[in-house]
Write an enzyme that holds these catalytic residues in place. Structure first.
Site, short mmCIF file in Angstrom:
data_model
loop_
_atom_site.label_atom_id
_atom_site.label_comp_id
_atom_site.label_asym_id
_atom_site.label_seq_id
_atom_site.Cartn_x
_atom_site.Cartn_y
_atom_site.Cartn_z
N SER A 100 47.39 75.97 2.43
CA SER A 100 48.31 75.68 3.54
C SER A 100 47.58 75.54 4.87
O SER A 100 48.21 75.27 5.90
CB SER A 100 49.36 76.79 3.65
OG SER A 100 48.74 78.03 3.99
N TYR A 101 46.27 75.72 4.88
CA TYR A 101 45.51 75.65 6.14
C TYR A 101 45.40 74.19 6.60
O TYR A 101 44.89 73.33 5.88
CB TYR A 101 44.12 76.24 5.97
CG TYR A 101 44.09 77.75 5.95
CD1 TYR A 101 45.25 78.50 6.07
CD2 TYR A 101 42.89 78.44 5.83
CE1 TYR A 101 45.22 79.88 6.06
CE2 TYR A 101 42.84 79.83 5.82
CZ TYR A 101 44.01 80.54 5.93
OH TYR A 101 43.97 81.91 5.92
N GLY A 102 45.86 73.97 7.81
CA GLY A 102 45.96 72.62 8.37
C GLY A 102 47.43 72.37 8.68
O GLY A 102 48.30 72.58 7.83
#
Length: 367
Positions: A100-102
Site C-alpha cells: 500500500s506504500y505510495g
C-alpha cells in the site's frame, strides 16, 4: 490516517557481530558518527526464527511514493537509490516496504523502486513487505494474490507480513482468513517466512499459536515504538521476547521530531506533520525531552537522532526500521548502532518521556 504511523525499534546489547573483514567502525563524516565498511565492525546481526540474520537497523520505505505526507516526486528516485546504496554498503541487510506504500495512482511504488534497486545492484538484502488487510481481502486466496502482486513488483518476497490486525476494528473473521492466507503463501514457497505489524500482546500470542501449529516461522512484529509512542507502554516488547519473535520498531524518530529537525514555532512544510508537531512542540515536557537528547548527544559526540534510535534499540531489544531522505541521513541513522546508552542515561530518558505527551495510538494497533 497517516498521522498514526509513528514508531521505534530496539536490539540487544549482546547481539552477535559479523566476522571477518566486514566489521564496523565509527567514522566521522560531515560531523556525523557513521558506519563504515572499511573498519572494524558492521551493524549487529540478530538471529530470528527461520534462520534469518537481520541487521539491527533495516531500511524503511514508507516515504517512497508518498505524496501526502512526504511530498514524493519521481525526481527523487535517484536520491532514494543513493539511500538504498548507503544502507546496504554500511551494514543494513534488509528493507521493509508495503503493497500500500505510495499514494493514489502511485500505490505499490515503494515495492517497484525497491525491486528496481535490488535488480540494478549486487547487494545481498532481504525483502520484507507488509500486505494491507483491505476490506475486500476476505479470503485466504486474496492474501496469496497479494503476495503474487508483490512478487511481480519486487522479484521476490522473503518475509510476507500482515500490515495490520482486522481485529482492531472487529473483523476477527477476516483476520483468520488472512492469517490462513499467509500460511498458504509459506507452504507454496511464495515467501520464506511471515511477519506481523501492529499486533498487540494478546493478539500476537493468538497469531503466533496459529503459525506455530502449522510450522510457519513468525520472524517479527512491527510496532510504533519511540520515546513518544503509546504502544511502547503496551507490554508488546516483553511478549515478543517471550515468544522468540523479533520486535521491530517503526517511526522510532517520530517523523523526525526526536531528531531535532523541528524547533518550537518552526513548522514542517507538510500540513499533516504540522498538525501533529504543533501541539507536541509547544509542550514544555516535550522540549525538556528534546533538550535531554541533545545533552546526551553532545556528551557522546552523537546526534539527537542517534541517541533516540539507540534508546529504542537498547530498551526494546529488537530491531528498527528507519527511512532517510538522502545518503547523509542514512549514515547518521546507522551511527545509532554499535554502542549502548548507559543505564543512567536510559533511565533519565525514560523519566523524561513519561512526563511528555504521547502520540496517538495507531488506530490499527490491536490489543
Amino acid at each position: 490516517s497517516a498521522l498514526f504511523f509513528l514508531g521505534c525499534v530496539m536490539a540487544p546489547r549482546d547481539a552477535p557481530w559479523p566476522r571477518g573483514p566486514a566489521r564496523r567502525t565509527v567514522a566521522v563524516a560531515a560531523g556525523l558518527a557513521v558506519a563504515s565498511c572499511s573498519g572494524e565492525v558492521l551493524v549487529p546481526l540478530l538471529s530470528t526464527k527461520g534462520g534469518f540474520k537481520l541487521s539491527q537497523l533495516g531500511g524503511g520505505t514508507w516515504q517512497w511514493g508518498n505524496k501526502l505526507l512526504w511530498g514524493y516526486d519521481t525526481k527523487q528516485d535517484a536520491t532514494l537509490k543513493e539511500v538504498f546504496q548507503t544502507f546496504t554498503a554500511n551494514g543494513a541487510n534488509w528493507f521493509d516496504t508495503g503493497d500500500s506504500y505510495g499514494t493514489g495512482e502511485l500505490e505499490g511504488r515503494a515495492e517497484e523502486l525497491l525491486g528496481q534497486f535490488v535488480k540494478e545492484g549486487d547487494a545481498d538484502v532481504l525483502l520484507a513487505t507488509k500486505l494491507a488487510a483491505y476490506p475486500w481481502r476476505l479470503t485466504p486466496e486474496s492474501m496469496v494474490e497479494a503476495v503474487r502482486g508483490s512478487l511481480g513488483r519486487m522479484g521476490r518476497v522473503d518475509i510476507a507480513q500482515m500490515h495490520w490486525s482486522p481485529k482492531s476494528y472487529g473483523f476477527g473473521f477476516q483476520e483468520d482468513m488472512l492469517l490462513d492466507g499467509l500460511c498458504r503463501c509459506y507452504d507454496a514457497g511464495l515467501c520464506r517466512a511471515v511477519g506481523l505489524s501492529n499486533f498487540g500482546p494478546k493478539n500476537l500470542r493468538r497469531a503466533a499459536a496459529i503459525f506455530d501449529a502449522r510450522s510457519v516461522p513468525l520472524v517479527l512484529n512491527q510496532v510504533q515504538y519511540s520515546l513518544l509512542s503509546v504502544e511502547r507502554e503496551s507490554g508488546v516488547a516483553e511478549v515478543c521476547k517471550e515468544l522468540g519473535v523479533r520486535l521491530v520498531a517503526y517511526s522510532p524518530l517520530c517523523l523526525g521530531l526526536l531528531a531535532g529537525r523541528y524547533k518550537e514555532g518552526a513548522k514542517p512544510d507538510n500540513f499533516l506533520r504540522s498538525l501533529l508537531f504543533t501541539s507536541l512542540l509547544s509542550n514544555k515536557d516535550t522540549q525538556n525531552l528534546l533538550s535531554l537528547l541533545q545533552e546526551i548527544g553532545a556528551t557522546r559526540n552523537k546526534t539527537m537522532a542517534q541517541v533516540a534510535l539507540n534508546f529504542a534499540l537498547t530498551e526494546g531489544q529488537g530491531a528498527a526500521i528507519v527511512g532517510a531522505r538522502n545518503g547523509r541521513q542514512a549514515l547518521e541513522n546507522l551511527g545509532a548502532c554499535g554502542w549502548s546508552l548507559e543505564e543512567g542515561e536510559l533511565k533519565a530518558l525514560q523519566v523524561a518521556a513519561r512526563k511528555a505527551p504521547k502520540t496517538q495510538k495507531n488506530a490499527f494497533f490491536s490489543d
